[in-house]
Design an enzyme around this catalytic site. Structure first.
Site, mmCIF file in Angstrom:
data_model
loop_
_atom_site.group_PDB
_atom_site.id
_atom_site.type_symbol
_atom_site.label_atom_id
_atom_site.label_comp_id
_atom_site.label_asym_id
_atom_site.label_seq_id
_atom_site.Cartn_x
_atom_site.Cartn_y
_atom_site.Cartn_z
ATOM 1 N N HIS A 196 50.084 40.896 144.707
ATOM 2 C CA HIS A 196 51.540 41.006 144.563
ATOM 3 C C HIS A 196 52.229 41.172 145.905
ATOM 4 O O HIS A 196 53.218 40.487 146.194
ATOM 5 C CB HIS A 196 51.882 42.187 143.651
ATOM 6 C CG HIS A 196 53.352 42.426 143.524
ATOM 7 N ND1 HIS A 196 54.164 41.660 142.724
ATOM 8 C CD2 HIS A 196 54.169 43.342 144.125
ATOM 9 C CE1 HIS A 196 55.413 42.089 142.818
ATOM 10 N NE2 HIS A 196 55.446 43.101 143.675
ATOM 11 N N CYS A 224 68.223 44.179 147.496
ATOM 12 C CA CYS A 224 69.138 43.824 146.410
ATOM 13 C C CYS A 224 68.398 43.249 145.207
ATOM 14 O O CYS A 224 68.934 43.214 144.104
ATOM 15 C CB CYS A 224 70.184 42.821 146.901
ATOM 16 S SG CYS A 224 69.489 41.287 147.554
#
Length: 453
Positions: free
Chosen positions: A99, A50
């Protein structure tokens, strides 16, 4: 191979763009197949939640890999690549590892420190494994990322502030309902991972009675039974909405479930004295139709609204400690990459030595046919032993040196000195110390440069 991350998250894109990019579970394998079918993409893992849609890839070239991934994302979004450019980010090599490890540890989450992302990464990795789109490089990256995430939560107190997105959203909902959810009737729409977490969190907070609905009725029944809730058919959604104060919508539907028509009909039969009907939309694509927020008597909390409110992270010391762990783990992974890069060169050197020994032994056999089999075997053992002893220390040392920053030069030097032909199968090519850049579309793209953050 080079590591490349291309993606969009709540930091760079509105929900509408994330909805376009989102890959439903049913389409995941097809999209992974599409990625690895591209000319420059050798391996791929796709994370679609999401809050983010990211591709982790092993590519044979920066420009080509970037172009291939952007093309697939644009196809998925049904939009031209240029329309997505402002919302996409790129992380390359060292910055790509950084990351992924930050994502796994919760440092890049909307609610910093939340642990749910670990399960989402694990699911993405399992999907890539099932689709056979993850090779040696991404297998190692994902396994290490999951380990780093677990370590961050085990060795720091980041969990104190690392509440899940569900908990954070319910905290916002409580603020709209006199600050307390105890005894508030609630409903969860969706019985997947997010729906299950929502039911568990609502139960822990004392909300109730609880209702669960899902397109697959059997799944809703199982989830409801686990928490003493009531399962209702999706066809009775309007009726169920009239009796609750909080609704958590977390389905994998591609179209809104809580449409303006459904909510309007429920509001017409709902006692206005109950206060606002609070709808928590935690799905991407959205479960709550856009126009619902404008209806009187309704409060909608979606990902966009949460991103604007949840500015406070965990204690600085906890975040700093996790960042320290990530930095150390990134360097460890890069050392592995550098060591893995020299391994084919060392193998080629030993292979060259074996070829030379074999040729000389064959020449000896021609010149000295009088030697017995035992004598030839002894000579062979002696020569092999001498060569192995001569190569042992240099090859051990070159592996050690290759694991240090800048170590890729040693493999290149060996190849040059001994004129070795090494197949390009190593995990990482010799590349600049590249970190990250905002995406520029392939026609104008140059590899990003900079220092590690």
């Amino acid at each position: 191979m080079k590591l490349l991350v291309v993606g969009a998250s709540y930091r760079t894109a509105p929900v509408a763009t994330l909805e376009q990019l989102a890959v439903p579970p049913a389409d995941l394998t097809r999209t992974l197949d599409r990625l690895v079918a591209q000319p420059y993409v050798a391996e791929a893992v796709l994370v679609s939640t999401c809050n983010r849609v990211e591709v982790y890839a092993a590519v044979t070239g920066f420009h080509g890999g970037l172009g291939d991934i952007c093309a697939v994302l644009a196809e998925q979004a049904g939009a031209p690549p240029a329309a997505l450019a402002a919302h996409l980010y790129v992380h390359y090599d060292a910055a790509a590892v950084d990351h992924v490890f930050r994502v796994a540890s919760g440092l890049d989450s909307m609610v910093v420190g939340e642990a749910q992302i670990l399960g989402q990464l694990r699911d993405a990795y399992h999907s890539a494994t099932g689709a056979d789109s993850a090779g040696r490089l991404l297998h190692e990256l994902m396994q290490q990322a999951l380990r780093v995430g677990k370590r961050a939560h085990a060795e720091t107190n980041i969990d104190r502030a690392g509440q899940s997105v569900v908990t954070a959203a319910l905290d916002l909902a409580a603020g709209l309902l006199d600050g307390d959810l105890t005894g508030r009737p609630a409903m969860v729409v969706g019985a997947g991972a997010m729906g299950s977490l929502s039911v568990a969190t609502l139960s822990r907070l004392g909300a109730g009675p609880l209702t669960v609905t899902n397109r697959g009725a059997a799944r809703a029944v199982r989830l409801a039974e686990s928490y003493g809730a009531t399962a209702v058919p999706m066809a009775e959604l309007v009726d169920a909405l009239t009796t609750v104060d909080i609704v958590v919508a977390a389905t994998a539907a591609t179209e809104p479930v809580l449409t303006r028509d459904v909510v309007t009909r429920a509001l017409a039969r709902r006692d206005a004295a109950r206060g606002p009907l609070v709808l928590l939309d935690l799905a991407v694509p959205r479960d709550v139709e856009e126009g619902v927020a404008a209806l009187p008597g309704v409060e909608v909390i979606d990902i966009d609204r949460m991103a604007g409110i949840l500015a406070d992270g965990p204690a600085a010391a906890d975040a700093a400690e996790v960042a320290r762990i990530v930095a150390g783990e990134v360097e460890g992974f890069l050392s592995w990459l550098r060591g893995a890069d020299v391994a084919p060169t060392v193998a080629a050197l030993r292979g060259r030595a074996d070829d030379v020994v074999t040729a000389e032994l064959r020449r000896l056999a021609q010149r000295r046919p009088d030697l017995t089999d035992d004598q030839r075997a002894e000579v062979a053992r002696t020569v092999h032993r001498v060569v192995q002893r001569l190569l042992h220390q240099p090859t051990v040392r070159v592996r050690q040196l290759a694991a240090e920053p800048g170590g890729d030069q040693y493999a290149a030097l060996l190849r040059e000195l001994f004129d070795l032909q090494v197949p390009q199968t190593s995990p990482v090519d010799t590349v600049p110390d590249v970190v990250e850049a905002e995406i520029v579309m392939p026609a104008d793209t140059t590899p990003p440069t900079g220092g590690a953050r």
